[in-house]
Write a protein that holds these residues in place. Structure first.
Motif, PDB file in Angstrom:
ATOM      1  N   UNK A 167       0.851  -1.186   0.000  1.00 46.63           N
ATOM      2  CA  UNK A 167       0.000   0.000   0.000  1.00 46.63           C
ATOM      3  C   UNK A 167       0.888   1.238   0.000  1.00 46.63           C
ATOM      4  N   UNK A 168       0.306   2.363  -0.335  1.00 50.21           N
ATOM      5  CA  UNK A 168       1.051   3.615  -0.425  1.00 50.21           C
ATOM      6  C   UNK A 168       0.269   4.723   0.266  1.00 50.21           C
ATOM      7  N   UNK A 206       4.896  -1.610   8.623  1.00 46.78           N
ATOM      8  CA  UNK A 206       5.680  -0.442   8.226  1.00 46.78           C
ATOM      9  C   UNK A 206       7.133  -0.905   8.156  1.00 46.78           C
ATOM     10  N   UNK A 207       7.735  -0.821   6.971  1.00 53.07           N
ATOM     11  CA  UNK A 207       9.056  -1.421   6.741  1.00 53.07           C
ATOM     12  C   UNK A 207       9.878  -0.567   5.781  1.00 53.07           C
ATOM     13  N   UNK A 208      11.139  -0.971   5.580  1.00 48.12           N
ATOM     14  CA  UNK A 208      12.019  -0.357   4.582  1.00 48.12           C
ATOM     15  C   UNK A 208      12.953  -1.431   4.032  1.00 48.12           C
ATOM     16  N   UNK A 227      10.129   4.554   3.436  1.00 51.41           N
ATOM     17  CA  UNK A 227      10.996   5.427   2.641  1.00 51.41           C
ATOM     18  C   UNK A 227      10.243   6.027   1.453  1.00 51.41           C
ATOM     19  N   UNK A 228       9.292   5.281   0.919  1.00 53.36           N
ATOM     20  CA  UNK A 228       8.553   5.729  -0.259  1.00 53.36           C
ATOM     21  C   UNK A 228       7.227   6.397   0.097  1.00 53.36           C
ATOM     22  N   UNK A 287       3.378   8.366  13.342  1.00 53.43           N
ATOM     23  CA  UNK A 287       4.521   8.498  14.249  1.00 53.43           C
ATOM     24  C   UNK A 287       5.491   7.341  14.193  1.00 53.43           C
ATOM     25  N   UNK A 288       5.698   6.778  13.017  1.00 55.10           N
ATOM     26  CA  UNK A 288       6.606   5.643  12.877  1.00 55.10           C
ATOM     27  C   UNK A 288       8.047   6.141  12.985  1.00 55.10           C
ATOM     28  N   UNK A 289       8.723   5.766  14.066  1.00 53.31           N
ATOM     29  CA  UNK A 289      10.125   6.163  14.256  1.00 53.31           C
ATOM     30  C   UNK A 289      11.046   4.954  14.307  1.00 53.31           C
TER      31      UNK A 289
END
Length: 108
Positions: A7-8, A27-29, A61-62, A71-73
């Motif tokens: 998803x975006x 939530x990943x990278x 990142x995208x 608030x994803x840190x």
């Protein structure tokens, strides 16, 4: 190949917030080692609980807008959304049994 749908920022509202089922959002990278460890675990959960819960992945990142909104840190961050709201959160790579226990109420 992942069972989790990507998803975006543009699709997050329709795919997650307006979904009738609970949605597990990863939530990943790409560069995140623990994210790569937990990905296959979430794929298994998606396959085993198909029809009860949806599992999606959001590359932070995208898709910085959505990551910032929630608030994803630290990643991997795994959030469960139900009826458009965050219902449960888990941060860090964890074994399948731990994630299934944490999210049991949403897995049917």
């Amino acid at each position: 190949m992942s069972n989790a749908k990507a998803v975006s920022d543009a699709t997050f509202e329709d795919d997650v917030l307006k979904n009738d089922r609970p949605v597990i959002v990863d939530f990943w990278a790409e560069w995140c080692g623990p994210c790569r460890q937990v990905g296959p675990v979430l794929d298994q959960i998606a396959e085993e609980h198909a029809g009860k819960v949806d599992v999606v992945k959001l590359n932070v990142d995208e898709n910085g807008e959505t990551a910032a909104k929630y608030g994803i840190t630290s990643i991997p961050a795994i959030y469960v959304f139900k009826d458009g709201d965050v219902a449960k959160t888990s941060v860090g790579a964890k074994p399948k049994a731990v994630l299934e226990k944490e999210f049991a109420e949403f897995l049917g």
